[in-house]
Design an enzyme around this catalytic site. Structure first.
Site, PDB file in Angstrom:
ATOM      1  N   GLU A 260       0.788  -1.242   0.000  1.00 30.75           N
ATOM      2  CA  GLU A 260       0.000   0.000   0.000  1.00 30.75           C
ATOM      3  C   GLU A 260       0.814   1.283   0.000  1.00 30.75           C
ATOM      4  O   GLU A 260       0.446   2.248   0.681  1.00 30.75           O
ATOM      5  CB  GLU A 260      -0.933  -0.034   1.215  1.00 30.75           C
ATOM      6  CG  GLU A 260      -0.237   0.007   2.603  1.00 30.75           C
ATOM      7  CD  GLU A 260       0.096  -1.356   3.182  1.00 30.75           C
ATOM      8  OE1 GLU A 260       0.307  -2.318   2.408  1.00 30.75           O
ATOM      9  OE2 GLU A 260       0.152  -1.470   4.420  1.00 30.75           O
ATOM     10  N   HIS A 284      -8.063  -3.890  -1.479  1.00 26.09           N
ATOM     11  CA  HIS A 284      -7.350  -4.011  -0.209  1.00 26.09           C
ATOM     12  C   HIS A 284      -6.282  -2.910  -0.067  1.00 26.09           C
ATOM     13  O   HIS A 284      -6.261  -2.182   0.927  1.00 26.09           O
ATOM     14  CB  HIS A 284      -6.719  -5.405  -0.127  1.00 26.09           C
ATOM     15  CG  HIS A 284      -5.912  -5.649   1.096  1.00 26.09           C
ATOM     16  ND1 HIS A 284      -6.413  -6.320   2.196  1.00 26.09           N
ATOM     17  CD2 HIS A 284      -4.642  -5.297   1.421  1.00 26.09           C
ATOM     18  CE1 HIS A 284      -5.475  -6.374   3.128  1.00 26.09           C
ATOM     19  NE2 HIS A 284      -4.393  -5.762   2.678  1.00 26.09           N
ATOM     20  N   GLU A 285      -5.431  -2.792  -1.078  1.00 24.63           N
ATOM     21  CA  GLU A 285      -4.347  -1.801  -0.981  1.00 24.63           C
ATOM     22  C   GLU A 285      -4.911  -0.380  -0.945  1.00 24.63           C
ATOM     23  O   GLU A 285      -4.390   0.489  -0.249  1.00 24.63           O
ATOM     24  CB  GLU A 285      -3.345  -1.960  -2.129  1.00 24.63           C
ATOM     25  CG  GLU A 285      -2.721  -3.359  -2.266  1.00 24.63           C
ATOM     26  CD  GLU A 285      -2.221  -3.981  -0.977  1.00 24.63           C
ATOM     27  OE1 GLU A 285      -1.884  -3.249  -0.035  1.00 24.63           O
ATOM     28  OE2 GLU A 285      -2.187  -5.228  -0.900  1.00 24.63           O
ATOM     29  N   HIS A 288      -6.128   0.513   2.500  1.00 22.16           N
ATOM     30  CA  HIS A 288      -5.035   0.886   3.405  1.00 22.16           C
ATOM     31  C   HIS A 288      -4.792   2.399   3.412  1.00 22.16           C
ATOM     32  O   HIS A 288      -4.186   2.919   4.354  1.00 22.16           O
ATOM     33  CB  HIS A 288      -3.738   0.209   2.983  1.00 22.16           C
ATOM     34  CG  HIS A 288      -3.491  -1.141   3.606  1.00 22.16           C
ATOM     35  ND1 HIS A 288      -3.546  -1.365   4.956  1.00 22.16           N
ATOM     36  CD2 HIS A 288      -3.157  -2.333   3.048  1.00 22.16           C
ATOM     37  CE1 HIS A 288      -3.249  -2.640   5.209  1.00 22.16           C
ATOM     38  NE2 HIS A 288      -3.015  -3.253   4.061  1.00 22.16           N
ATOM     39  N   GLU A 307      -4.106  -4.605   9.177  1.00 25.42           N
ATOM     40  CA  GLU A 307      -4.603  -5.597   8.219  1.00 25.42           C
ATOM     41  C   GLU A 307      -6.037  -6.054   8.492  1.00 25.42           C
ATOM     42  O   GLU A 307      -6.809  -6.253   7.560  1.00 25.42           O
ATOM     43  CB  GLU A 307      -3.655  -6.800   8.160  1.00 25.42           C
ATOM     44  CG  GLU A 307      -2.258  -6.450   7.656  1.00 25.42           C
ATOM     45  CD  GLU A 307      -2.216  -5.833   6.261  1.00 25.42           C
ATOM     46  OE1 GLU A 307      -3.215  -5.959   5.516  1.00 25.42           O
ATOM     47  OE2 GLU A 307      -1.186  -5.215   5.921  1.00 25.42           O
ATOM     48  N   ASP A 364       8.616 -10.656   9.506  1.00 23.54           N
ATOM     49  CA  ASP A 364       8.532 -11.440   8.263  1.00 23.54           C
ATOM     50  C   ASP A 364       8.345 -12.932   8.548  1.00 23.54           C
ATOM     51  O   ASP A 364       7.756 -13.658   7.747  1.00 23.54           O
ATOM     52  CB  ASP A 364       9.812 -11.283   7.424  1.00 23.54           C
ATOM     53  CG  ASP A 364       9.897  -9.917   6.743  1.00 23.54           C
ATOM     54  OD1 ASP A 364       8.872  -9.213   6.707  1.00 23.54           O
ATOM     55  OD2 ASP A 364      10.981  -9.570   6.258  1.00 23.54           O
ATOM     56  N   TYR A 372      -4.978 -10.684   9.535  1.00 27.46           N
ATOM     57  CA  TYR A 372      -5.921 -10.306   8.483  1.00 27.46           C
ATOM     58  C   TYR A 372      -7.325 -10.821   8.806  1.00 27.46           C
ATOM     59  O   TYR A 372      -8.272 -10.058   8.948  1.00 27.46           O
ATOM     60  CB  TYR A 372      -5.494 -10.915   7.138  1.00 27.46           C
ATOM     61  CG  TYR A 372      -4.251 -10.325   6.538  1.00 27.46           C
ATOM     62  CD1 TYR A 372      -2.988 -10.654   7.048  1.00 27.46           C
ATOM     63  CD2 TYR A 372      -4.303  -9.463   5.455  1.00 27.46           C
ATOM     64  CE1 TYR A 372      -1.830 -10.135   6.484  1.00 27.46           C
ATOM     65  CE2 TYR A 372      -3.153  -8.934   4.887  1.00 27.46           C
ATOM     66  CZ  TYR A 372      -1.924  -9.269   5.408  1.00 27.46           C
ATOM     67  OH  TYR A 372      -0.786  -8.734   4.849  1.00 27.46           O
TER      68      TYR A 372
HETATM   69  N1  BES Z   1       0.909  -4.521   3.682  1.00 24.65           N
HETATM   70  C1  BES Z   1       0.640  -5.779   3.116  1.00 24.65           C
HETATM   71  C2  BES Z   1       1.862  -6.488   2.618  1.00 24.65           C
HETATM   72  C3  BES Z   1       2.909  -6.725   3.683  1.00 24.65           C
HETATM   73  C4  BES Z   1       2.564  -7.164   4.946  1.00 24.65           C
HETATM   74  C5  BES Z   1       4.231  -6.526   3.393  1.00 24.65           C
HETATM   75  C6  BES Z   1       3.540  -7.367   5.912  1.00 24.65           C
HETATM   76  C7  BES Z   1       5.206  -6.730   4.353  1.00 24.65           C
HETATM   77  C8  BES Z   1       4.861  -7.157   5.618  1.00 24.65           C
HETATM   78  C9  BES Z   1      -0.371  -5.686   1.967  1.00 24.65           C
HETATM   79  O1  BES Z   1      -1.361  -4.732   2.183  1.00 24.65           O
HETATM   80  C10 BES Z   1      -1.093  -7.007   1.898  1.00 24.65           C
HETATM   81  O2  BES Z   1      -1.767  -7.327   2.824  1.00 24.65           O
HETATM   82  N2  BES Z   1      -0.930  -7.732   0.801  1.00 24.65           N
HETATM   83  C11 BES Z   1      -1.581  -8.996   0.589  1.00 24.65           C
HETATM   84  C12 BES Z   1      -2.804  -8.832  -0.243  1.00 24.65           C
HETATM   85  C13 BES Z   1      -4.072  -8.980   0.459  1.00 24.65           C
HETATM   86  C14 BES Z   1      -5.227  -8.871  -0.492  1.00 24.65           C
HETATM   87  C15 BES Z   1      -4.231 -10.089   1.425  1.00 24.65           C
HETATM   88  C16 BES Z   1      -0.661  -9.902  -0.180  1.00 24.65           C
HETATM   89  O3  BES Z   1       0.408  -9.455  -0.578  1.00 24.65           O
HETATM   90  O4  BES Z   1      -0.991 -11.054  -0.382  1.00 24.65           O
HETATM   91 ZN    ZN Z   2      -2.726  -5.329   3.720  1.00 18.45          ZN
END
Ligand code: BES
Ligand code: ZN
Length: 590
Positions: A260, A284-285, A288, A307, A364, A372
């Site tokens: 995002e 989703h993004e 955010h 999330e 990570d 989520y």
């Molecule tokens: N902010 C997250 C991606 C993220 C989370 C990067 C934690 C680094 C650490 C992003 O908004 C996200 O949630 N992406 C998901 C998509 C979503 C529709 C579930 C993804 O990448 O799968």
């Molecule tokens: Zn997210």
């Protein structure tokens, strides 16, 4: 108020970074970013200043023309290093000359071969969660926000894009000099930069898409409804405060589905499937922009606030755009994913809790669908208890109260029980937030689209496979639920038949392919090895890599194949993905 963040060496009592002016050179030859950052501090105190870094080379630090002494502590495996700047003595401005390491964890440097066009290299950043510190010294905690401006030089014909407004591009001495300004304050994890052969197409008054020219047409078609999404989100959350909403389609090594970054959401090209079935990731993004970018978790222990709220919003948007049955189906897919993650961690383990201590843990490594989906389930339950009308008023007040601020889970609970005191009579808040596993009173996704899938799963238990003609009209998420609920081990002949029934040999939908490959590997369908390798060699999205490599190492016949496969393809992955997959392999003993 100072916040204690277990993932940062900074100390906000010493002052807070308020604004940064960057002057950066991107060198694709040495895979380094070199330059200077001028910092303006708010509330600068006498004494020293601590900043987070990871492998950043510091060349010089000055304040008002005076050279400052500095030193760097020993490296911590998770947090990186503390940069001590001695005797800042209340100076509110300082300049750091620095260079990144070629191994900077935030930066993916891709050879031309790993791009869509195949002619030019590409560079992309991913700062969430603890990676901004590998690009520039900063207070790398989501509780500190700063505005920024930047001048970025890249070799022509490449151009740069950032999580900011691009003011202009000038060609000079074989370089494109790109100028940016970010007038809204952001936490460090939302700093973003990419460079490559990037073209732009407008999608609507506030929206547009950046991509390599080779994928621009497809991308513009897939995400044509973006402006409509912005309008729908504003109805739920209030005005969009970031002015523009652009999308950047990255090369396939981008490790996430989406990120995002304000004004410039980063997306994996795997969302381009030709049927707009993945726009929920854009929703989703985009969401955010309110929950996360405007109202931000104070530490990564409060990540569910970012999330969980965003998934809640995403689901509300899907309801408006596609109807309730589809939104519920979507929720069911994610719930299955979350329960699977809980089983992997252990149903009683810390990462199944919404809030848990992450001391000595790398965000990570504990990343999962729990914040989520459990987060969203919690908010949906609150909504159900107080009614949508009252909940919608609550949402608006929440955003209005905390915009451009960071809050902890405890701040949130205090606000919730003040605004909606009756929830405590209906919901055991403590169990939901701090308890492990998935509470029994969670609402259950219901949809005729799901009923159909469950009926076919029942047939399968009785030995009857789905009818190809009937499942042709299924939404992709129905196929996902079907595959997720198959026994992990099925007869090899069934693998071949399901491949045909769902048209998997020609599908571009990697969500579905990954689900199927996991069952196929488990079932000893050895023919699948080649398509699996085709997927992990062309895509670096961890949502696919993690279950595939995990299943390969956990299955006897494929166990020894995982390491060589990873070694063959890791050059095309982002450093974050390399780190995460490496740990999966090492923990499995290969
Ligand atoms: N902010 C997250 C991606 C993220 C989370 C990067 C934690 C680094 C650490 C992003 O908004 C996200 O949630 N992406 C998901 C998509 C979503 C529709 C579930 C993804 O990448 O799968
Ligand atoms: Zn997210």
């Amino acid at each position: 108020m100072p916040i204690s963040d277990p993932h940062s060496f900074s100390d906000t009592a010493q002052g807070r970074i308020q604004h940064i002016r960057f002057d950066l050179d991107l060198d694709f030859g040495t895979k380094t970013v070199r330059g200077t950052a001028d910092y303006r501090l708010e509330g600068a105190a006498p004494g020293s200043l601590y900043l987070d870094v990871r492998d950043v080379e510091i060349r010089r630090i000055t304040a008002h023309g005076r050279e400052l002494a500095w030193r760097i502590d020993e490296k911590d495996a998770i947090r990186g290093q503390r940069l001590h700047i001695d005797n800042v003595d209340g100076a509110s401005e300082l300049t750091i000359e620095f260079a990144t390491a070629p191994t900077a964890t935030a930066l993916g440097w891709l050879d031309a071969a790993h791009t869509a066009g195949g002619k030019h290299p590409f560079m992309l950043s991913q700062c969430q969660s603890l990676h901004a510190r590998s690009i520039f010294p900063c207070q790398d905690t989501p509780s500190v926000r700063f505005t920024y401006e930047a001048v970025v030089r890249v070799p022509a014909p490449l151009t740069a894009a950032m999580s900011a407004d691009r003011l202009g591009i000038e060609e000079k001495d074989g370089h494109n000099v790109c100028r940016f300004s970010m007038p809204q304050a952001i936490p460090s994890y939302l700093f973003a930069i990419a460079a490559g052969n990037i073209a732009f197409r407008k999608l609507g008054p506030r929206s547009g898409v950046f991509a390599e020219p080779e994928v621009l047409d497809e991308a513009a078609w897939e995400f044509a409804e973006t402006e409509k999404l912005i309008d729908a989100t504003e109805k739920l959350f209030g005005p969009y405060l970031w002015e523009t909403f652009n999308i950047l389609i990255l090369p396939p090594s981008f490790p996430y589905g989406g990120m995002e970054n304000p004004r410039l959401v980063f997306l994996t090209p795997t969302l381009i499937v030709g049927d707009r079935s993945m726009v929920s990731v854009v929703a989703h993004e985009l969401a955010h922009s309110w929950t996360g970018n405007l109202v931000t978790n104070a530490t990564w222990e409060d990540f569910w606030l970012n999330e969980g709220w965003t998934v809640y919003a995403e689901r509300r948007l899907l309801e408006v755009l596609e109807g309730e049955p589809y939104a519920q189906l979507h929720g069911a897919v994610r719930r299955e994913g979350m329960l699977e993650d809980m089983r992997i961690f252990g149903m009683d383990s810390a990462p199944t809790r919404l809030k848990f201590s992450q001391k000595d843990m790398d965000p990570d490594d504990v990343f999962s669908m729990v914040p989520y989906e459990k987060g969203c389930s919690f908010l949906s339950l609150v909504e159900e208890k107080v009614g949508r009308e009252r909940f919608d008023v609550f949402i608006r007040r929440y955003i209005e109260t905390f915009k451009f601020r960071s809050l902890t889970t405890e701040d949130f609970l205090q606000f919730l029980t003040k605004e909606l005191p009756e929830v405590e009579n209906h919901i055991d808040l403590h169990t939901w937030i701090y308890g492990p596993g998935f509470p029994d009173d969670a609402l259950v996704p219901r949809s005729p689209l799901l009923d159909d899938v469950y009926a076919r799963l029942n047939d399968y238990r009785l030995g009857v496979l789905p009818d190809k003609a009937k499942v042709e009209s299924w939404r992709p998420q129905q196929v996902e639920v079907f595959l997720k609920n198959l026994p992990r081990h099925i007869p090899v002949e069934d693998c071949a038949r399901l491949e045909d029934i769902f048209g998997l040999a020609t599908s571009r939908n990697r969500n579905i392919l990954t689900e199927f490959y996991v069952v196929a590997i488990n079932s000893g369908y050895e023919k699948i090895l080649q398509p699996v390798e085709a997927l992990v060699s062309t895509v670096g999205r961890m949502l696919y890599l993690k279950p595939l490599y995990r299943t390969l190492v956990e299955t006897a016949w494929s166990r020894q194949l995982a390491r060589p496969m990873f070694e063959r393809h890791k050059r095309s992955y982002h450093p974050i993905a390399v780190g995460v997959i490496e740990k999966i392999l090492v923990n499995a003993g290969v």
